[in-house]
Design a protein around this motif. Structure first.
Motif, PDB file in Angstrom:
ATOM      1  N   VAL A   1     -39.028   4.401   7.535  1.00  0.00           N
ATOM      2  CA  VAL A   1     -37.704   4.998   7.721  1.00  0.00           C
ATOM      3  C   VAL A   1     -37.134   4.471   9.035  1.00  0.00           C
ATOM      4  CG1 VAL A   1     -36.423   7.143   8.064  1.00  0.00           C
ATOM      5  CG2 VAL A   1     -38.314   7.052   6.414  1.00  0.00           C
ATOM      6  N   PRO A   2     -35.928   3.920   9.044  1.00  0.00           N
ATOM      7  CA  PRO A   2     -35.394   3.326  10.274  1.00  0.00           C
ATOM      8  C   PRO A   2     -35.402   4.308  11.442  1.00  0.00           C
ATOM      9  CG  PRO A   2     -34.013   2.754   8.413  1.00  0.00           C
ATOM     10  CD  PRO A   2     -34.988   3.764   7.905  1.00  0.00           C
ATOM     11  N   ASP A   3     -35.867   3.825  12.576  1.00  0.00           N
ATOM     12  CA  ASP A   3     -35.816   4.635  13.794  1.00  0.00           C
ATOM     13  C   ASP A   3     -34.390   4.756  14.302  1.00  0.00           C
ATOM     14  OD1 ASP A   3     -38.801   4.922  14.404  1.00  0.00           O
ATOM     15  OD2 ASP A   3     -38.598   2.753  14.203  1.00  0.00           O
ATOM     16  N   ILE A   4     -33.625   3.696  14.105  1.00  0.00           N
ATOM     17  CA  ILE A   4     -32.248   3.638  14.596  1.00  0.00           C
ATOM     18  C   ILE A   4     -31.357   3.200  13.437  1.00  0.00           C
ATOM     19  CG2 ILE A   4     -30.674   2.575  16.262  1.00  0.00           C
ATOM     20  CD1 ILE A   4     -33.293   1.759  17.831  1.00  0.00           C
ATOM     21  N   ILE A   5     -30.273   3.930  13.206  1.00  0.00           N
ATOM     22  CA  ILE A   5     -29.274   3.508  12.228  1.00  0.00           C
ATOM     23  C   ILE A   5     -27.923   3.464  12.931  1.00  0.00           C
ATOM     24  CG2 ILE A   5     -28.025   4.097  10.120  1.00  0.00           C
ATOM     25  CD1 ILE A   5     -30.546   5.261   8.977  1.00  0.00           C
ATOM     26  N   ASP A   6     -27.309   2.299  12.914  1.00  0.00           N
ATOM     27  CA  ASP A   6     -25.991   2.121  13.516  1.00  0.00           C
ATOM     28  C   ASP A   6     -24.984   1.807  12.415  1.00  0.00           C
ATOM     29  OD1 ASP A   6     -26.818   2.492  16.174  1.00  0.00           O
ATOM     30  OD2 ASP A   6     -27.469   0.403  16.319  1.00  0.00           O
ATOM     31  N   ILE A   7     -23.875   2.532  12.408  1.00  0.00           N
ATOM     32  CA  ILE A   7     -22.791   2.272  11.461  1.00  0.00           C
ATOM     33  C   ILE A   7     -21.862   1.237  12.104  1.00  0.00           C
ATOM     34  CG2 ILE A   7     -21.009   3.289  10.021  1.00  0.00           C
ATOM     35  CD1 ILE A   7     -23.859   4.380   9.535  1.00  0.00           C
ATOM     36  N   VAL A   8     -21.673   0.089  11.432  1.00  0.00           N
ATOM     37  CA  VAL A   8     -20.918  -1.016  12.023  1.00  0.00           C
ATOM     38  C   VAL A   8     -19.855  -1.497  11.034  1.00  0.00           C
ATOM     39  CG1 VAL A   8     -22.881  -1.760  13.434  1.00  0.00           C
ATOM     40  CG2 VAL A   8     -22.545  -2.761  11.158  1.00  0.00           C
ATOM     41  N   GLU A   9     -18.895  -2.272  11.540  1.00  0.00           N
ATOM     42  CA  GLU A   9     -17.862  -2.853  10.683  1.00  0.00           C
ATOM     43  C   GLU A   9     -18.289  -4.190  10.106  1.00  0.00           C
ATOM     44  OE1 GLU A   9     -14.184  -3.073  12.755  1.00  0.00           O
ATOM     45  OE2 GLU A   9     -13.931  -0.897  12.921  1.00  0.00           O
ATOM     46  N   GLU A  10     -19.135  -4.944  10.845  1.00  0.00           N
ATOM     47  CA  GLU A  10     -19.610  -6.234  10.364  1.00  0.00           C
ATOM     48  C   GLU A  10     -20.893  -6.599  11.087  1.00  0.00           C
ATOM     49  OE1 GLU A  10     -16.973  -9.065  13.375  1.00  0.00           O
ATOM     50  OE2 GLU A  10     -16.549  -9.062  11.233  1.00  0.00           O
ATOM     51  N   PHE A  11     -21.621  -7.566  10.541  1.00  0.00           N
ATOM     52  CA  PHE A  11     -22.839  -8.064  11.162  1.00  0.00           C
ATOM     53  C   PHE A  11     -22.502  -9.248  12.068  1.00  0.00           C
ATOM     54  CE2 PHE A  11     -24.706  -6.947   6.799  1.00  0.00           C
ATOM     55  CZ  PHE A  11     -24.990  -5.645   7.186  1.00  0.00           C
ATOM     56  N   PRO A  12     -23.326  -9.497  13.082  1.00  0.00           N
ATOM     57  CA  PRO A  12     -23.191 -10.769  13.808  1.00  0.00           C
ATOM     58  C   PRO A  12     -23.696 -11.906  12.934  1.00  0.00           C
ATOM     59  CG  PRO A  12     -25.075  -9.530  14.632  1.00  0.00           C
ATOM     60  CD  PRO A  12     -24.371  -8.631  13.643  1.00  0.00           C
ATOM     61  N   PHE A  13     -23.053 -13.066  13.032  1.00  0.00           N
ATOM     62  CA  PHE A  13     -23.436 -14.211  12.209  1.00  0.00           C
ATOM     63  C   PHE A  13     -23.760 -15.414  13.081  1.00  0.00           C
ATOM     64  CE2 PHE A  13     -21.133 -11.593   9.224  1.00  0.00           C
ATOM     65  CZ  PHE A  13     -21.853 -11.758   8.047  1.00  0.00           C
ATOM     66  N   THR A  14     -24.619 -16.285  12.546  1.00  0.00           N
ATOM     67  CA  THR A  14     -24.924 -17.537  13.222  1.00  0.00           C
ATOM     68  C   THR A  14     -23.813 -18.536  12.931  1.00  0.00           C
ATOM     69  OG1 THR A  14     -26.078 -18.545  11.361  1.00  0.00           O
ATOM     70  CG2 THR A  14     -27.379 -17.114  12.795  1.00  0.00           C
ATOM     71  N   GLY A  15     -23.905 -19.718  13.596  1.00  0.00           N
ATOM     72  CA  GLY A  15     -22.906 -20.760  13.396  1.00  0.00           C
ATOM     73  C   GLY A  15     -22.844 -21.270  11.983  1.00  0.00           C
ATOM     74  N   VAL A  16     -23.946 -21.179  11.218  1.00  0.00           N
ATOM     75  CA  VAL A  16     -23.942 -21.670   9.836  1.00  0.00           C
ATOM     76  C   VAL A  16     -23.659 -20.550   8.843  1.00  0.00           C
ATOM     77  CG1 VAL A  16     -25.424 -23.634  10.265  1.00  0.00           C
ATOM     78  CG2 VAL A  16     -26.457 -21.461   9.691  1.00  0.00           C
ATOM     79  N   GLY A  17     -23.192 -19.401   9.345  1.00  0.00           N
ATOM     80  CA  GLY A  17     -22.708 -18.362   8.456  1.00  0.00           C
ATOM     81  C   GLY A  17     -23.749 -17.406   7.929  1.00  0.00           C
ATOM     82  N   LYS A  18     -24.947 -17.405   8.500  1.00  0.00           N
ATOM     83  CA  LYS A  18     -25.974 -16.469   8.081  1.00  0.00           C
ATOM     84  C   LYS A  18     -26.015 -15.293   9.052  1.00  0.00           C
ATOM     85  CE  LYS A  18     -28.989 -19.719   5.681  1.00  0.00           C
ATOM     86  NZ  LYS A  18     -30.376 -20.158   5.461  1.00  0.00           N
ATOM     87  N   VAL A  19     -26.476 -14.153   8.539  1.00  0.00           N
ATOM     88  CA  VAL A  19     -26.612 -12.987   9.399  1.00  0.00           C
ATOM     89  C   VAL A  19     -27.588 -13.315  10.528  1.00  0.00           C
ATOM     90  CG1 VAL A  19     -27.389 -10.603   9.516  1.00  0.00           C
ATOM     91  CG2 VAL A  19     -26.078 -11.383   7.547  1.00  0.00           C
ATOM     92  N   SER A  20     -27.180 -13.058  11.773  1.00  0.00           N
ATOM     93  CA  SER A  20     -28.012 -13.379  12.930  1.00  0.00           C
ATOM     94  C   SER A  20     -28.935 -12.212  13.252  1.00  0.00           C
ATOM     95  CB  SER A  20     -27.133 -13.698  14.146  1.00  0.00           C
ATOM     96  OG  SER A  20     -27.936 -13.892  15.293  1.00  0.00           O
ATOM     97  N   LYS A  21     -30.181 -12.313  12.828  1.00  0.00           N
ATOM     98  CA  LYS A  21     -31.157 -11.278  13.130  1.00  0.00           C
ATOM     99  C   LYS A  21     -31.388 -11.181  14.646  1.00  0.00           C
ATOM    100  CE  LYS A  21     -32.477 -10.150   8.826  1.00  0.00           C
ATOM    101  NZ  LYS A  21     -32.538  -8.813   8.252  1.00  0.00           N
ATOM    102  N   LYS A  22     -31.351 -12.337  15.305  1.00  0.00           N
ATOM    103  CA  LYS A  22     -31.588 -12.353  16.750  1.00  0.00           C
ATOM    104  C   LYS A  22     -30.574 -11.486  17.485  1.00  0.00           C
ATOM    105  CE  LYS A  22     -29.976 -15.711  19.171  1.00  0.00           C
ATOM    106  NZ  LYS A  22     -29.678 -17.012  19.808  1.00  0.00           N
ATOM    107  N   ASP A  23     -29.290 -11.589  17.106  1.00  0.00           N
ATOM    108  CA  ASP A  23     -28.250 -10.844  17.806  1.00  0.00           C
ATOM    109  C   ASP A  23     -28.245  -9.358  17.455  1.00  0.00           C
ATOM    110  OD1 ASP A  23     -27.398 -13.086  19.134  1.00  0.00           O
ATOM    111  OD2 ASP A  23     -25.920 -13.626  17.620  1.00  0.00           O
ATOM    112  N   GLN A  24     -28.962  -8.984  16.370  1.00  0.00           N
ATOM    113  CA  GLN A  24     -29.074  -7.567  16.025  1.00  0.00           C
ATOM    114  C   GLN A  24     -30.229  -6.902  16.778  1.00  0.00           C
ATOM    115  OE1 GLN A  24     -29.377  -7.013  11.808  1.00  0.00           O
ATOM    116  NE2 GLN A  24     -27.811  -8.540  11.390  1.00  0.00           N
ATOM    117  N   ALA A  25     -31.208  -7.703  17.168  1.00  0.00           N
ATOM    118  CA  ALA A  25     -32.425  -7.139  17.752  1.00  0.00           C
ATOM    119  C   ALA A  25     -32.266  -6.923  19.238  1.00  0.00           C
ATOM    120  CB  ALA A  25     -33.604  -8.071  17.472  1.00  0.00           C
ATOM    121  N   VAL A  26     -31.228  -6.203  19.618  1.00  0.00           N
ATOM    122  CA  VAL A  26     -30.977  -5.928  21.027  1.00  0.00           C
ATOM    123  C   VAL A  26     -30.708  -4.441  21.195  1.00  0.00           C
ATOM    124  CG1 VAL A  26     -30.123  -8.217  21.553  1.00  0.00           C
ATOM    125  CG2 VAL A  26     -28.524  -6.498  20.713  1.00  0.00           C
TER     126      VAL A  26
END
Length: 537
Positions: free
Chosen positions: A512-537
């Motif tokens: 069960v997620p420890d943290i849930i954030d309601i967002v408008e959009e995900f951060p994306f990498t330069g090639v258009g994929k969801v950036s997991k790195k930028d979420q893990a902060v």
């Protein structure tokens, strides 16, 4: 003559694939010219400004090649291409192949530091961009006007893709319309055809060297397992320079069969749906977030979408929850596509049963694809057991461009590519479990982000989800879920209510997620994929 081709294949391996007939000496320029000759008066390409036949597109390519040649582009020269989706994009890349030059593909989303890295690392002598830059691309072009660390300043050639004659203005030197076209000097089949970019979620993208022979085999293999034909209409909604958009079966597949290519500005429903209706689109490719946006778009029903036969979905794993909605809600065939710019491509067969289509990511498209699923010590695991995917074959590279340290980590001694994907290989099908580095270790309990995402996606008010691990001093990692709500949700999403929902669906308590954030959009990498790195902060 070196013993190794640009893509890392030994000449012995190259000869082996030639003898098998999978490498047939084709080039991108020959491919284009065959279709121009066979279908000169058929409709080739459409954007918001122009609609060209294959003969008219050929004339535009000759015009572009002449201007490029006058600006110093010649055989073997590497040229960064950073253009939006447009007919001018097609004119540009085939003009470069007409001259034997090497496109270095950049996406419009790439920033100044990325493009400067491409210019240094390729190395590239020229840059082709839009003469209608937004603020982001204005910074890129201004930054590229500064000398590189080695003292070079790439020649910038700007193209007005919004004009009836994109090459009339904005170029560094534009010869008169009466100037004789540059003589074609296309490269050989085993020459470096272009440099593409890896789709990783961290770091500066690596450059992927593709030859004409290896890449065009992948296009032909895609056509063999897809239903794209000469009278069809392909909608290009994802960035044109992306590997998925180029070859699965993509733009080059459409050129191969002579289908019409329609360019959209973006994959958003407001751009895609009117074009499907207007041009009677039969095929399109989407990434999962774009497909989900289309499925959840409240005004979708006002558009006639019956012309579409097949949607290809790839670039990231499509959740089973979303996959099951495609046929009932859209009436389209779904082909899942699991591939990588480095090579291997898998499709779910059109004739497969619904369970295979929605719950696997397909079968290797070539009989010459080699698949190994191994543990962390490179020992093969039993069929049906999750493991690290390694692959080798006639269109999977065996080295990155000028990256010996990365190559030592990314390829085995006998040429297998370490994809970084965790998969289950069973009865000829691949099911993606996750990425090796994506697994979350929460206090010793291993959590697959996809499992949590699939549960959250069943909530009626959830539009999309991305789950990552975030550092924690006690547990090592905690689980964080970014949740985008549906636009037409009847009540606002609350993190506490979502956690309760996950528990009620039977997921392990530690997942069960420890943290849930309601967002408008995900951060994306330069090639258009969801950036997991930028979420893990």
């Amino acid at each position: 003559m070196t013993d190794v081709l640009a893509n890392g294949f030994s000449r012995q391996s190259a000869e082996h694939y030639r003898q098998l007939g999978v490498w047939n000496g084709d080039t991108h320029w020959k491919l284009f010219r065959r279709t121009v000759t066979a279908r000169p008066h058929a409709l080739a390409a459409i954007d918001g400004i122009r609609s060209l036949t294959w003969a008219e597109l050929d004339a535009g390519v000759a015009r572009a090649a002449t201007i490029l040649a006058h600006n110093g582009v010649r055989r073997g020269v590497k040229v960064i291409v950073q253009l939006p989706n447009s007919v001018a994009y097609l004119e540009t890349i085939f003009a470069l192949w007409r001259l034997g030059a090497v496109p270095v593909f950049a996406l419009p989303a790439h920033g100044a530091s990325d493009v400067r890295h491409f210019a240094m690392h390729a190395p590239a002598t020229h840059y082709i961009g839009t003469s209608n830059p937004n603020r982001h691309l204005t910074r890129v072009q201004a930054d590229l006007a500064r000398p590189l660390p080695d003292g070079r300043t790439p020649t910038s050639i700007l193209v007005n893709e919004r004009a009836d004659d994109p090459w009339a203005r904005g170029t560094r030197r534009s010869p008169t319309r009466d100037c004789l076209p540059a003589t074609p000097t296309p490269g050989a089949a085993d020459d470096l055809a272009f440099l593409q970019l890896s789709g990783g979620t961290t770091g500066v993208p690596k450059q992927i060297p593709r030859t004409h022979d290896d890449y065009l085999y992948s296009v032909r293999a895609s056509i063999d397992v897809c239903d794209l034909r000469a009278d069809d209409v392909l909608l290009v909604a994802l960035p044109a320079s992306h590997n998925f958009t180029m070859s699965s079966p993509g733009i080059l597949g459409a050129v191969q069969v002579g289908a019409t290519i329609v360019f959209a500005d973006s994959p958003m429903p407001t751009d895609v749906l009117p074009l499907i209706e207007r041009h009677r689109v039969t095929h399109l490719a989407l990434v999962p977030p774009a497909l989900i946006s289309l499925l959840n778009y409240p005004d979708r029903a006002v558009h006639d979408l019956h012309s579409v036969r097949t949607v290809w979905v790839g670039g990231a794993k499509l959740s089973e929850t979303a996959a099951r909605r495609v046929r009932p809600e859209l009436g389209w065939n779904l082909q899942q596509v699991f591939g990588m710019a480095e090579g291997l491509v898998n499709y779910t067969p059109l004739e497969a049963g619904i369970e295979e289509i929605v719950s696997t990511q397909g079968r290797p498209m070539s009989p010459y694809d080699e698949i190994l699923v191994v543990d962390d010590d490179d020992n093969e695991v039993p069929a049906g057991t999750p493991g690290n995917l390694l692959t080798r074959g006639p269109y999977t590279i065996r080295q990155y461009h000028r990256a010996p340290e990365v190559n030592a980590r990314s390829f085995t001694g006998d040429g297998f590519y370490r994809t970084g994907d965790i998969v289950v290989f069973r009865d000829g099908t691949l099911t993606v479990v996750g990425r090796a580095k994506d697994q979350i270790n929460r206090g010793g309990e291993k959590i697959a982000p996809e499992a949590v995402e699939n549960v959250l996606l069943t909530h009626p008010a959830v539009h999309d989800v991305s789950v990552v691990g975030v550092p924690d001093d006690i547990l090592g990692e905690k689980t964080r879920a970014l949740v985008i709500p549906r636009e037409n949700a009847t009540s606002p999403l609350k993190p506490a209510a979502l956690k309760k929902y996950v528990r009620e669906q039977g997921l392990a308590s530690f997942a069960v997620p420890d943290i849930i954030d309601i967002v408008e959009e995900f951060p994306f990498t330069g090639v258009g994929k969801v950036s997991k790195k930028d979420q893990a902060v």
